[in-house]
Design a protein around this motif. Structure first.
Motif, PDB file in Angstrom:
ATOM      1  N   UNK A   1     106.661  19.979 -54.890  1.00 11.80           N
ATOM      2  CA  UNK A   1     107.838  18.914 -54.186  1.00 11.80           C
ATOM      3  C   UNK A   1     108.485  19.758 -54.838  1.00 11.80           C
ATOM      4  N   UNK A   2     108.968  20.564 -55.723  1.00  9.42           N
ATOM      5  CA  UNK A   2     110.229  21.381 -55.973  1.00  9.42           C
ATOM      6  C   UNK A   2     110.238  22.239 -56.206  1.00  9.42           C
ATOM      7  N   UNK A   3     111.061  23.522 -56.723  1.00  9.10           N
ATOM      8  CA  UNK A   3     111.363  24.684 -57.020  1.00  9.10           C
ATOM      9  C   UNK A   3     111.422  24.677 -58.716  1.00  9.10           C
ATOM     10  N   UNK A   4     111.854  25.697 -59.443  1.00  6.94           N
ATOM     11  CA  UNK A   4     111.557  25.943 -60.757  1.00  6.94           C
ATOM     12  C   UNK A   4     112.528  27.372 -61.345  1.00  6.94           C
ATOM     13  N   UNK A   5     113.509  27.794 -61.159  1.00  4.04           N
ATOM     14  CA  UNK A   5     113.714  29.107 -61.636  1.00  4.04           C
ATOM     15  C   UNK A   5     113.520  29.567 -63.335  1.00  4.04           C
ATOM     16  N   UNK A   6     112.334  30.352 -63.656  1.00  3.41           N
ATOM     17  CA  UNK A   6     111.905  30.972 -64.846  1.00  3.41           C
ATOM     18  C   UNK A   6     112.892  31.861 -64.661  1.00  3.41           C
ATOM     19  N   UNK A   7     113.679  32.124 -66.039  1.00  7.66           N
ATOM     20  CA  UNK A   7     115.040  33.173 -66.446  1.00  7.66           C
ATOM     21  C   UNK A   7     114.296  33.571 -67.962  1.00  7.66           C
ATOM     22  N   UNK A   8     114.925  34.862 -67.779  1.00  4.47           N
ATOM     23  CA  UNK A   8     113.951  35.685 -69.574  1.00  4.47           C
ATOM     24  C   UNK A   8     115.644  35.582 -70.124  1.00  4.47           C
ATOM     25  N   UNK A   9     115.116  34.846 -71.131  1.00  2.00           N
ATOM     26  CA  UNK A   9     116.731  35.252 -71.867  1.00  2.00           C
ATOM     27  C   UNK A   9     116.635  35.962 -73.661  1.00  2.00           C
ATOM     28  N   UNK A  10     115.815  35.422 -73.606  1.00  5.72           N
ATOM     29  CA  UNK A  10     115.139  37.291 -74.635  1.00  5.72           C
ATOM     30  C   UNK A  10     115.170  36.626 -76.370  1.00  5.72           C
ATOM     31  N   UNK A  11     115.619  35.110 -76.249  1.00 12.45           N
ATOM     32  CA  UNK A  11     116.090  34.884 -77.508  1.00 12.45           C
ATOM     33  C   UNK A  11     115.287  34.416 -78.639  1.00 12.45           C
ATOM     34  N   UNK A  12     115.548  33.975 -79.552  1.00 13.69           N
ATOM     35  CA  UNK A  12     114.386  33.919 -80.874  1.00 13.69           C
ATOM     36  C   UNK A  12     113.763  31.932 -80.683  1.00 13.69           C
ATOM     37  N   UNK A  13     115.306  31.365 -79.985  1.00 15.93           N
ATOM     38  CA  UNK A  13     114.447  29.656 -80.087  1.00 15.93           C
ATOM     39  C   UNK A  13     115.020  29.769 -78.871  1.00 15.93           C
ATOM     40  N   UNK A  14     115.320  31.148 -77.700  1.00 16.12           N
ATOM     41  CA  UNK A  14     114.266  30.751 -75.949  1.00 16.12           C
ATOM     42  C   UNK A  14     114.637  31.578 -75.391  1.00 16.12           C
ATOM     43  N   UNK A  15     112.876  32.432 -75.263  1.00 13.68           N
ATOM     44  CA  UNK A  15     112.778  33.243 -74.785  1.00 13.68           C
ATOM     45  C   UNK A  15     113.046  32.968 -72.910  1.00 13.68           C
ATOM     46  N   UNK A  16     112.286  31.920 -72.530  1.00 16.27           N
ATOM     47  CA  UNK A  16     112.181  31.856 -70.794  1.00 16.27           C
ATOM     48  C   UNK A  16     113.251  30.500 -70.921  1.00 16.27           C
ATOM     49  N   UNK A  17     114.294  30.160 -69.574  1.00 19.10           N
ATOM     50  CA  UNK A  17     114.932  29.097 -69.181  1.00 19.10           C
ATOM     51  C   UNK A  17     114.046  29.131 -68.819  1.00 19.10           C
ATOM     52  N   UNK A  18     114.074  27.532 -68.103  1.00 13.79           N
ATOM     53  CA  UNK A  18     113.025  26.567 -66.859  1.00 13.79           C
ATOM     54  C   UNK A  18     113.900  26.395 -66.661  1.00 13.79           C
ATOM     55  N   UNK A  19     115.053  26.178 -64.907  1.00 13.83           N
ATOM     56  CA  UNK A  19     115.741  25.445 -64.172  1.00 13.83           C
ATOM     57  C   UNK A  19     115.104  24.962 -62.395  1.00 13.83           C
ATOM     58  N   UNK A  20     115.164  23.575 -62.952  1.00 16.34           N
ATOM     59  CA  UNK A  20     114.338  23.110 -61.599  1.00 16.34           C
ATOM     60  C   UNK A  20     115.839  23.226 -60.501  1.00 16.34           C
ATOM     61  N   UNK A  21     115.619  23.661 -59.255  1.00 18.15           N
ATOM     62  CA  UNK A  21     116.744  24.551 -58.299  1.00 18.15           C
ATOM     63  C   UNK A  21     116.513  23.411 -56.879  1.00 18.15           C
ATOM     64  N   UNK A  22     115.190  23.389 -56.254  1.00 19.79           N
ATOM     65  CA  UNK A  22     115.360  22.274 -55.796  1.00 19.79           C
ATOM     66  C   UNK A  22     114.631  21.661 -55.923  1.00 19.79           C
ATOM     67  N   UNK A  23     114.745  20.689 -55.544  1.00 20.95           N
ATOM     68  CA  UNK A  23     114.531  18.872 -55.315  1.00 20.95           C
ATOM     69  C   UNK A  23     113.367  18.448 -53.946  1.00 20.95           C
ATOM     70  N   UNK A  24     112.545  17.549 -53.863  1.00 26.03           N
ATOM     71  CA  UNK A  24     112.362  17.319 -52.892  1.00 26.03           C
ATOM     72  C   UNK A  24     110.955  17.592 -51.661  1.00 26.03           C
ATOM     73  N   UNK A  25     111.401  19.039 -52.098  1.00 22.53           N
ATOM     74  CA  UNK A  25     110.439  19.954 -51.202  1.00 22.53           C
ATOM     75  C   UNK A  25     109.751  21.071 -51.982  1.00 22.53           C
ATOM     76  N   UNK A  26     108.435  21.620 -51.617  1.00 24.19           N
ATOM     77  CA  UNK A  26     107.280  23.058 -52.639  1.00 24.19           C
ATOM     78  C   UNK A  26     107.182  23.816 -51.514  1.00 24.19           C
ATOM     79  N   UNK A  27     106.075  24.015 -52.347  1.00 22.44           N
ATOM     80  CA  UNK A  27     105.153  24.601 -51.681  1.00 22.44           C
ATOM     81  C   UNK A  27     103.432  24.411 -50.993  1.00 22.44           C
TER      82      UNK A  27
END
Length: 584
Positions: A300-326
């Motif tokens: 019921x949602x979609x999360x965007x996985x974004x590559x940042x590449x830093x030592x403290x955060x390699x990937x950033x996960x951001x919820x972008x759609x709430x209420x519907x999914x696949x």
């Protein structure tokens, strides 16, 4: 619709383009010209309507229900067409599906004649009673059988003797087949790792596997002592990614686990690690890339996985759609710059932002409404894919009482047109294949009128694309755009026009004109399609011709249905000659 006023108050309404697809979302006399109430087993192309082509068997029956076919291409230019079934793994070789070694193999050290069951090999280590095995015969085909009793010394006894007319040569490869325990409710997920020339796949039940062109084995060095299962595999910024995992027997349905950069055999050191998406309780069900992002679809949602590449955060996960999914992992289709998503309550187009655009409204009541065709108890078994050479997306789904997908919702991307395809088989998966040789004349099916290709068509040439369909039992089929039948069964087709009416009063139909070819039945209905009467049986031959059928009908409204069986039908345009007979 072109309206031409004739003498004596007659009008000629011509629909020149009947390729806008189905629309059941509004009143049947309010849909746009060129849209239809129903379209079954026809194809829309170049402003024409024609009967669809079909499919034929691809290879012989296999062990276990086939779930996914996949063509692996290597850096050196090699190509391997593979097949994952619920029970094992195959390679297409010599025009047949052959077992691939699960890492245990040997060679035959004696020449074995037809009828022999005692096979002398170089080593018996790793082979056991009842193992499924394959032996290469003198003509390059593979003899597939099981081991009958524990191997001893240098001899392996097989259950089925070497076939009549065949022998086993010295040095022939003897392999043990991979054993899988796939589930009908969980699709297969596959990804290519170009850096290693690997195909990595998971069936959601067995430990994650990799195929390297020679053997198919468990991905090395997985955590939890190698006991890792997942629903999805993906590649993101040179990391092999496992999603919705089960590790050491514990389920982590919100987990995204990654290997070290560029090293799918390292899961502990370097950049290896995992992230649990605990911002929501819904499980991860699908993954596709979109631009620089990895889009993680949950229930019921979609999360965007974004590559940042830093030592403290390699990937950033951001919820972008709430209420519907696949709906499931095969319900998201990647079109490059967008995704088509079969969701819980509609079909959507998604472009990576914070909202989904519904595109399935015109067929909503056919699929998702209270009388919709989709069987909700088995909706997890639906799957979808993009057919590039047709610019169509095919959604296979279980309709009504069927427990396996038996119907196809087709979406023509360029014109946003919907139509349906009913198949004679149930299907559980798909794949793509490039033909390896030119098609010969004597390999075509049907008479000249049954052929739908043009002269010099690329459909006849090597490297022409075809779609492979995996049925629900043990057979792969090829949909190749040339076959006029569904594995020998004639294809029944129909399409149903809108209701024609006039705001001024009742209409008097005088005749129907069209430009078409083929043999078909023309019917009409004056009660919204509840009952039908014959307007004409047409036999127009194999060339496009203009024809007119006369017959007066006085009614408040009228719709038409064209239907037939077999190949040969094509429609260019359709016209009605009528006038207002009386005012309301």
């Amino acid at each position: 619709m072109a309206v031409e006023v004739l003498k004596d108050d007659w009008e000629l309404n011509t629909i020149e383009d009947y390729t806008k697809g189905m629309n059941t979302s509004v009143r049947s006399d309010s849909i746009a010209d060129g849209e239809v109430i129903d379209a079954q087993n026809v194809v829309f192309e170049k402003q024409t309507v024609r009967v669809d082509t079909g499919y034929k068997t691809f290879g012989v029956a296999v062990r276990g229900a086939p779930r996914a076919s996949y063509q692996l291409f290597t850096k050196a230019g090699a190509s391997y067409l593979t097949l994952v079934t619920d029970s094992t793994f195959y390679l297409w070789s010599g025009l047949e599906w052959q077992y691939v070694s699960d890492g245990t193999s040997t060679t035959c050290t004696d020449g074995e004649p037809a009828g022999e069951v005692n096979i002398v090999v170089g080593a018996i280590a790793g082979f056991s009673d009842t193992d499924f095995v394959g032996i290469i015969l003198d003509d390059g085909t593979q003899h597939q059988t099981t081991i009958n009793g524990a191997p001893s010394g240098s001899t392996i006894v097989i259950t089925d003797a070497i076939p009549v007319g065949r022998t086993v040569s010295i040095g022939a490869l003897f392999v043990r087949a991979l054993d899988l325990t796939g589930s009908s409710n969980i699709p297969v997920s596959i990804v290519t790792l170009p850096s290693h020339d690997w195909m990595v796949f998971t069936n959601g039940v067995d430990i994650v596997q990799r195929y390297n062109g020679t053997t198919v084995e468990v991905v090395p060095n997985l955590p939890s002592s190698g006991n890792v299962i997942c629903r999805l595999v993906a590649l993101n910024n040179n990391h092999l990614v496992l999603l919705n995992t089960q590790e050491g027997g514990t389920s982590y349905p919100q987990r995204v686990r990654r290997s070290d950069t560029g090293n799918p055999e390292e899961w502990v050191t370097g950049n290896a690690g995992y992230t649990d998406l605990y911002d929501s309780e819904d499980f991860i069900v699908a993954y596709e890339e979109l631009g620089p992002y990895g889009m993680i679809y949950r229930e019921r949602s979609i999360v965007r996985m974004e590559y940042e590449g830093s030592d403290d955060r390699l990937f950033y996960f951001e919820p972008v759609v709430i209420g519907e999914g696949a709906l499931n992992q095969d319900s998201v289709v990647n079109l490059g710059d967008s995704h088509l998503v079969f969701g819980n309550s509609n079909v959507y187009e998604y472009r990576g932002g914070f909202s989904l655009e519904p595109i399935g409204d015109k067929i909503y009541y056919e699929m998702f409404g209270v009388a919709g065709q989709l069987n909700p108890a088995y909706r997890d078994r639906m799957f979808a894919f993009y057919v590039e050479e047709l610019d169509e997306v095919w959604f296979f789904y279980p309709a009504e009482a069927s427990t396996k997908p038996n119907k196809v919702l087709r979406y023509l991307v360029g014109s946003r047109a919907w139509h349906f395809r009913t198949v004679n088989e149930t299907f559980m998966g798909y794949g793509f294949y490039q033909a390896q040789a030119n098609r010969k004349w004597n390999a075509l099916v049907g008479d000249w009128l049954a052929q739908v290709w043009a002269w010099r068509s690329s459909k006849l040439r090597a490297n022409s694309p075809t779609t492979l369909l995996c049925n629900g039992t043990n057979q792969v089929y090829e949909y190749d755009y040339l076959n006029p039948t569904d594995n020998g069964a004639v294809i029944s087709w129909l399409f149903e026009t809108k209701d024609f009416s006039s705001a001024e009063g009742r209409i008097l139909l005088d005749s129907v004109r069209m430009k078409a070819k083929g043999t078909f039945l023309l019917e009409y209905s004056t009660d919204f399609g509840v009952s039908w009467a014959t307007y004409g049986n047409l036999t127009l031959g194999g060339s496009i011709v203009r024809t007119e059928i006369f017959g007066q009908v006085d009614a408040e409204r009228i719709r038409f249905k064209l239907s037939g069986t077999g190949a040969g039908f094509t429609l260019h345009w359709f016209a009605l000659r009528y006038k207002v007979s009386s005012e309301y």
